[in-house]
Write an enzyme that holds these catalytic residues in place. Structure first.
Site, PDB file in Angstrom:
ATOM      1  CE1 TYR A 148      -4.408  -0.954   0.303  1.00  0.00           C
ATOM      2  CE2 TYR A 148      -3.441  -2.843   1.457  1.00  0.00           C
ATOM      3  CZ  TYR A 148      -4.591  -2.354   0.672  1.00  0.00           C
ATOM      4  OH  TYR A 148      -5.549  -2.892   0.686  1.00  0.00           O
ATOM      5  CD  GLU A 149       3.580   2.234  -3.934  1.00  0.00           C
ATOM      6  OE1 GLU A 149       3.386   3.092  -4.553  1.00  0.00           O
ATOM      7  OE2 GLU A 149       4.212   1.198  -4.252  1.00  0.00           O
ATOM      8  CG  HIS A 150      -1.504   6.411  -2.824  1.00  0.00           C
ATOM      9  ND1 HIS A 150      -0.534   7.479  -3.027  1.00  0.00           N
ATOM     10  CD2 HIS A 150      -1.238   5.578  -3.905  1.00  0.00           C
ATOM     11  CE1 HIS A 150       0.094   7.228  -4.076  1.00  0.00           C
ATOM     12  NE2 HIS A 150      -0.444   6.094  -4.661  1.00  0.00           N
TER      13      HIS A 150
END
Length: 294
Positions: A148-150
Protein backbone atom coordinates in the site's frame (compact mmCIF):
# COMPACT_ATOMS: atom_id res chain seq x y z
CA UNK A 1 49.01 7.22 14.03
CA UNK A 2 46.15 5.47 15.79
CA UNK A 3 46.66 4.27 19.33
CA UNK A 4 46.50 0.55 20.10
CA UNK A 5 43.25 1.18 21.97
CA UNK A 6 41.68 2.91 18.96
CA UNK A 7 42.80 0.10 16.63
CA UNK A 8 41.43 -2.49 19.05
CA UNK A 9 38.10 -0.66 19.23
CA UNK A 10 37.89 -0.47 15.45
CA UNK A 11 38.65 -4.17 15.09
CA UNK A 12 36.07 -5.02 17.74
CA UNK A 13 33.37 -3.01 15.96
CA UNK A 14 34.32 -4.67 12.68
CA UNK A 15 34.03 -8.05 14.39
CA UNK A 16 30.55 -7.20 15.66
CA UNK A 17 29.53 -5.96 12.21
CA UNK A 18 30.65 -9.17 10.48
CA UNK A 19 29.68 -11.56 13.28
CA UNK A 20 26.03 -10.58 12.91
CA UNK A 21 26.28 -10.56 9.12
CA UNK A 22 24.40 -12.92 6.90
CA UNK A 23 23.94 -13.10 3.16
CA UNK A 24 20.91 -14.53 1.45
CA UNK A 25 20.34 -16.18 -1.92
CA UNK A 26 16.80 -14.83 -2.10
CA UNK A 27 15.67 -13.37 -5.44
CA UNK A 28 12.18 -11.90 -5.78
CA UNK A 29 10.40 -10.42 -8.78
CA UNK A 30 7.07 -8.67 -9.25
CA UNK A 31 5.03 -9.83 -12.22
CA UNK A 32 1.68 -9.19 -13.87
CA UNK A 33 1.07 -5.46 -13.40
CA UNK A 34 1.93 -4.13 -16.84
CA UNK A 35 1.90 -6.90 -19.45
CA UNK A 36 -0.89 -9.20 -20.61
CA UNK A 37 1.56 -11.49 -22.42
CA UNK A 38 4.05 -12.21 -19.61
CA UNK A 39 4.32 -15.83 -18.46
CA UNK A 40 6.16 -17.37 -15.53
CA UNK A 41 8.10 -19.54 -17.97
CA UNK A 42 9.51 -16.43 -19.67
CA UNK A 43 11.75 -15.62 -16.71
CA UNK A 44 15.00 -17.57 -16.21
CA UNK A 45 15.12 -19.35 -12.85
CA UNK A 46 18.52 -20.22 -11.43
CA UNK A 47 18.11 -23.41 -9.35
CA UNK A 48 20.86 -22.22 -7.00
CA UNK A 49 18.78 -19.34 -5.62
CA UNK A 50 15.61 -19.10 -3.59
CA UNK A 51 13.11 -17.64 -6.07
CA UNK A 52 9.85 -15.82 -5.29
CA UNK A 53 7.42 -14.47 -7.86
CA UNK A 54 5.12 -11.73 -6.53
CA UNK A 55 1.83 -11.24 -8.36
CA UNK A 56 0.97 -7.54 -8.72
CA UNK A 57 -1.63 -6.82 -7.52
CA UNK A 58 -4.64 -7.88 -5.47
CA UNK A 59 -6.62 -4.83 -4.35
CA UNK A 60 -9.63 -4.41 -2.07
CA UNK A 61 -11.49 -2.47 -4.75
CA UNK A 62 -14.25 -3.34 -7.19
CA UNK A 63 -13.53 -3.76 -10.91
CA UNK A 64 -10.97 -1.57 -12.67
CA UNK A 65 -13.67 -0.05 -14.87
CA UNK A 66 -15.41 1.68 -11.96
CA UNK A 67 -13.17 1.13 -8.94
CA UNK A 68 -14.33 1.82 -5.41
CA UNK A 69 -13.02 0.51 -2.07
CA UNK A 70 -14.57 -2.66 -0.67
CA UNK A 71 -13.31 -2.60 2.94
CA UNK A 72 -10.97 -5.57 2.69
CA UNK A 73 -12.69 -7.68 0.01
CA UNK A 74 -9.77 -8.34 -2.32
CA UNK A 75 -10.03 -8.95 -6.04
CA UNK A 76 -7.45 -10.00 -8.63
CA UNK A 77 -5.98 -7.03 -10.51
CA UNK A 78 -2.93 -8.68 -12.10
CA UNK A 79 -3.05 -9.73 -15.75
CA UNK A 80 -4.64 -13.16 -15.86
CA UNK A 81 -4.16 -14.13 -19.51
CA UNK A 82 -1.29 -16.41 -18.52
CA UNK A 83 -0.99 -16.00 -14.74
CA UNK A 84 -3.82 -18.42 -14.03
CA UNK A 85 -4.26 -21.02 -11.28
CA UNK A 86 -3.47 -23.86 -13.70
CA UNK A 87 -0.39 -22.08 -15.08
CA UNK A 88 0.91 -21.45 -11.55
CA UNK A 89 0.28 -25.05 -10.46
CA UNK A 90 2.06 -26.37 -13.55
CA UNK A 91 5.04 -24.04 -13.10
CA UNK A 92 5.45 -24.96 -9.44
CA UNK A 93 5.37 -28.63 -10.34
CA UNK A 94 8.28 -28.08 -12.74
CA UNK A 95 10.09 -25.79 -10.28
CA UNK A 96 9.24 -27.12 -6.80
CA UNK A 97 11.63 -24.69 -5.07
CA UNK A 98 9.90 -21.62 -6.53
CA UNK A 99 7.34 -19.86 -4.32
CA UNK A 100 4.67 -17.32 -5.18
CA UNK A 101 3.13 -14.46 -3.26
CA UNK A 102 0.46 -11.90 -3.98
CA UNK A 103 1.13 -8.22 -3.40
CA UNK A 104 -1.66 -6.16 -1.85
CA UNK A 105 -2.44 -2.58 -2.81
CA UNK A 106 0.01 -1.07 -5.26
CA UNK A 107 -0.01 2.50 -6.51
CA UNK A 108 -3.20 2.75 -8.56
CA UNK A 109 -6.48 1.22 -9.67
CA UNK A 110 -7.83 2.32 -13.03
CA UNK A 111 -7.09 6.04 -13.30
CA UNK A 112 -6.99 6.66 -9.55
CA UNK A 113 -4.89 5.84 -6.52
CA UNK A 114 -5.33 2.61 -4.56
CA UNK A 115 -6.02 3.86 -1.04
CA UNK A 116 -5.90 1.89 2.17
CA UNK A 117 -9.36 2.86 3.41
CA UNK A 118 -10.83 0.56 6.09
CA UNK A 119 -14.22 1.25 7.64
CA UNK A 120 -13.05 -0.40 10.83
CA UNK A 121 -10.16 -2.64 11.83
CA UNK A 122 -12.37 -5.62 12.67
CA UNK A 123 -14.48 -5.55 9.52
CA UNK A 124 -11.48 -4.95 7.24
CA UNK A 125 -9.49 -7.81 8.79
CA UNK A 126 -12.42 -10.24 8.61
CA UNK A 127 -13.13 -9.39 4.96
CA UNK A 128 -9.44 -9.54 4.03
CA UNK A 129 -8.91 -12.93 5.67
CA UNK A 130 -11.94 -14.39 3.91
CA UNK A 131 -11.23 -13.02 0.44
CA UNK A 132 -7.49 -13.63 0.49
CA UNK A 133 -7.77 -17.15 1.87
CA UNK A 134 -9.91 -18.11 -1.11
CA UNK A 135 -7.60 -16.36 -3.58
CA UNK A 136 -4.41 -17.84 -2.11
CA UNK A 137 -5.79 -21.36 -2.20
CA UNK A 138 -7.23 -20.97 -5.71
CA UNK A 139 -3.94 -19.66 -7.13
CA UNK A 140 -1.63 -22.02 -5.18
CA UNK A 141 0.20 -19.16 -3.46
CA UNK A 142 2.59 -19.27 -0.51
CA UNK A 143 2.70 -15.75 0.90
CA UNK A 144 1.60 -12.13 0.78
CA UNK A 145 3.41 -8.84 0.20
CA UNK A 146 2.14 -5.49 1.50
CA UNK A 147 2.57 -2.63 -0.96
CA UNK A 148 0.00 0.00 0.00
CA UNK A 149 1.30 3.45 -0.96
CA UNK A 150 -1.69 5.76 -0.30
CA UNK A 151 -3.68 6.02 2.91
CA UNK A 152 -6.96 7.39 4.26
CA UNK A 153 -6.28 6.33 7.82
CA UNK A 154 -3.65 6.61 10.55
CA UNK A 155 -0.40 4.63 10.79
CA UNK A 156 -1.72 2.86 13.89
CA UNK A 157 -4.86 1.63 12.12
CA UNK A 158 -2.77 0.47 9.15
CA UNK A 159 -0.44 -1.37 11.53
CA UNK A 160 -3.28 -3.13 13.35
CA UNK A 161 -5.15 -4.12 10.18
CA UNK A 162 -2.11 -5.46 8.32
CA UNK A 163 -0.50 -6.93 11.41
CA UNK A 164 -3.60 -8.89 12.36
CA UNK A 165 -4.05 -10.04 8.77
CA UNK A 166 -0.50 -11.40 8.55
CA UNK A 167 -0.48 -13.08 11.95
CA UNK A 168 -3.88 -14.73 11.47
CA UNK A 169 -3.08 -15.98 7.95
CA UNK A 170 0.16 -17.43 9.28
CA UNK A 171 -1.51 -18.98 12.30
CA UNK A 172 -4.05 -20.74 10.07
CA UNK A 173 -1.16 -21.82 7.78
CA UNK A 174 -2.75 -20.15 4.75
CA UNK A 175 0.62 -18.43 4.15
CA UNK A 176 4.17 -19.35 5.14
CA UNK A 177 5.78 -15.91 4.71
CA UNK A 178 4.97 -12.22 4.48
CA UNK A 179 6.83 -9.17 3.22
CA UNK A 180 6.40 -5.41 3.12
CA UNK A 181 7.40 -2.95 0.37
CA UNK A 182 7.99 0.48 1.92
CA UNK A 183 9.85 3.53 0.63
CA UNK A 184 11.06 6.72 2.26
CA UNK A 185 7.94 8.87 1.85
CA UNK A 186 5.62 6.35 3.58
CA UNK A 187 7.98 5.22 6.32
CA UNK A 188 5.66 6.38 9.10
CA UNK A 189 3.08 3.72 8.22
CA UNK A 190 5.49 0.87 7.78
CA UNK A 191 7.54 1.75 10.85
CA UNK A 192 4.35 1.61 12.92
CA UNK A 193 3.65 -1.83 11.46
CA UNK A 194 7.22 -3.00 12.01
CA UNK A 195 7.34 -1.75 15.60
CA UNK A 196 4.26 -3.76 16.57
CA UNK A 197 4.33 -6.76 14.22
CA UNK A 198 7.90 -6.97 12.92
CA UNK A 199 8.34 -10.48 14.28
CA UNK A 200 5.66 -11.69 11.84
CA UNK A 201 7.26 -10.09 8.77
CA UNK A 202 9.87 -12.15 6.94
CA UNK A 203 11.22 -9.82 4.24
CA UNK A 204 11.51 -6.08 3.59
CA UNK A 205 11.28 -5.24 -0.12
CA UNK A 206 12.51 -1.69 0.33
CA UNK A 207 11.93 0.37 -2.81
CA UNK A 208 15.40 1.90 -3.20
CA UNK A 209 14.41 2.93 -6.74
CA UNK A 210 12.01 5.49 -5.22
CA UNK A 211 15.03 7.65 -4.34
CA UNK A 212 16.44 10.02 -6.92
CA UNK A 213 19.33 8.71 -9.03
CA UNK A 214 22.19 7.80 -6.72
CA UNK A 215 25.69 6.35 -6.84
CA UNK A 216 27.21 3.25 -5.25
CA UNK A 217 28.26 4.83 -1.95
CA UNK A 218 24.92 6.61 -1.50
CA UNK A 219 23.07 3.36 -2.21
CA UNK A 220 25.10 1.59 0.45
CA UNK A 221 24.39 4.38 2.92
CA UNK A 222 20.66 4.12 2.23
CA UNK A 223 20.83 0.34 2.56
CA UNK A 224 22.56 0.61 5.93
CA UNK A 225 20.00 3.18 7.05
CA UNK A 226 17.04 0.98 6.14
CA UNK A 227 18.64 -2.09 7.71
CA UNK A 228 18.72 0.01 10.89
CA UNK A 229 15.14 1.25 10.46
CA UNK A 230 13.94 -2.34 10.07
CA UNK A 231 16.36 -3.76 12.59
CA UNK A 232 16.41 -7.54 12.65
CA UNK A 233 14.63 -7.76 9.29
CA UNK A 234 15.84 -9.21 6.01
CA UNK A 235 16.16 -6.13 3.78
CA UNK A 236 16.52 -6.74 0.04
CA UNK A 237 18.37 -4.52 -2.44
CA UNK A 238 16.24 -3.43 -5.38
CA UNK A 239 16.14 -1.83 -8.81
CA UNK A 240 13.70 -1.11 -11.61
CA UNK A 241 14.48 -2.96 -14.81
CA UNK A 242 13.17 -0.04 -16.88
CA UNK A 243 13.58 3.60 -15.88
CA UNK A 244 13.03 4.77 -12.32
CA UNK A 245 15.46 6.22 -9.80
CA UNK A 246 17.83 4.74 -7.28
CA UNK A 247 20.93 2.91 -8.49
CA UNK A 248 20.48 1.47 -11.97
CA UNK A 249 21.60 -2.08 -12.80
CA UNK A 250 23.97 -0.84 -15.52
CA UNK A 251 25.37 1.98 -13.38
CA UNK A 252 26.77 0.30 -10.30
CA UNK A 253 23.96 -1.71 -8.71
CA UNK A 254 25.81 -5.01 -8.98
CA UNK A 255 29.01 -3.43 -7.71
CA UNK A 256 27.12 -2.18 -4.65
CA UNK A 257 25.56 -5.60 -4.07
CA UNK A 258 28.90 -7.36 -4.37
CA UNK A 259 30.38 -5.00 -1.77
CA UNK A 260 27.44 -5.62 0.56
CA UNK A 261 27.83 -9.35 -0.01
CA UNK A 262 31.55 -9.19 0.79
CA UNK A 263 30.58 -7.80 4.20
CA UNK A 264 27.87 -10.41 4.71
CA UNK A 265 25.11 -7.80 4.54
CA UNK A 266 23.17 -8.64 1.36
CA UNK A 267 19.66 -9.78 2.30
CA UNK A 268 18.72 -10.60 -1.28
CA UNK A 269 17.60 -8.78 -4.42
CA UNK A 270 14.19 -7.93 -5.82
CA UNK A 271 13.19 -6.46 -9.16
CA UNK A 272 10.35 -4.33 -10.43
CA UNK A 273 9.35 -5.91 -12.73
CA UNK A 274 9.34 -8.95 -15.01
CA UNK A 275 6.85 -7.18 -17.29
CA UNK A 276 9.42 -4.47 -18.03
CA UNK A 277 12.33 -6.88 -18.44
CA UNK A 278 11.01 -8.53 -21.58
CA UNK A 279 12.74 -5.91 -23.72
CA UNK A 280 16.23 -6.71 -22.41
CA UNK A 281 15.60 -10.48 -22.35
CA UNK A 282 15.87 -10.59 -18.56
CA UNK A 283 19.55 -9.67 -18.62
CA UNK A 284 19.49 -8.14 -15.14
CA UNK A 285 17.51 -11.02 -13.65
CA UNK A 286 20.24 -13.38 -14.84
CA UNK A 287 22.98 -11.15 -13.41
CA UNK A 288 21.17 -10.82 -10.08
CA UNK A 289 20.76 -14.55 -9.68
CA UNK A 290 24.36 -15.27 -10.69
CA UNK A 291 25.55 -12.80 -8.06
CA UNK A 292 23.39 -14.36 -5.36
CA UNK A 293 24.33 -17.93 -6.29
CA UNK A 294 28.09 -17.33 -6.41
Amino acid sequence: MESRQAVSSTLFLLFLYTANATNSKLFREYIGAESDTIQLSDIPVNPEVEFHFILAFAVDYTSEDSPSPTNGKFNVFWETNHLTPSAIASFKQKHPKVKLAVSLGGDSVGNGKAFFDPKSTNSWVQNAISSLTGMIKEYHLDGIDIDYEHFKTSPSVFADCIGQLITRLKKSKVISFASIAPYEDIQTYYQALWKKYGNSIDYVNFQFYAYNDIGVSQFQDYYKQQASNFEGGQVLASFMSKGGGGLHPNEGFFQACNELKSRGKLGGIFVWSADDSIGNRFQFEKQSQQLLAA
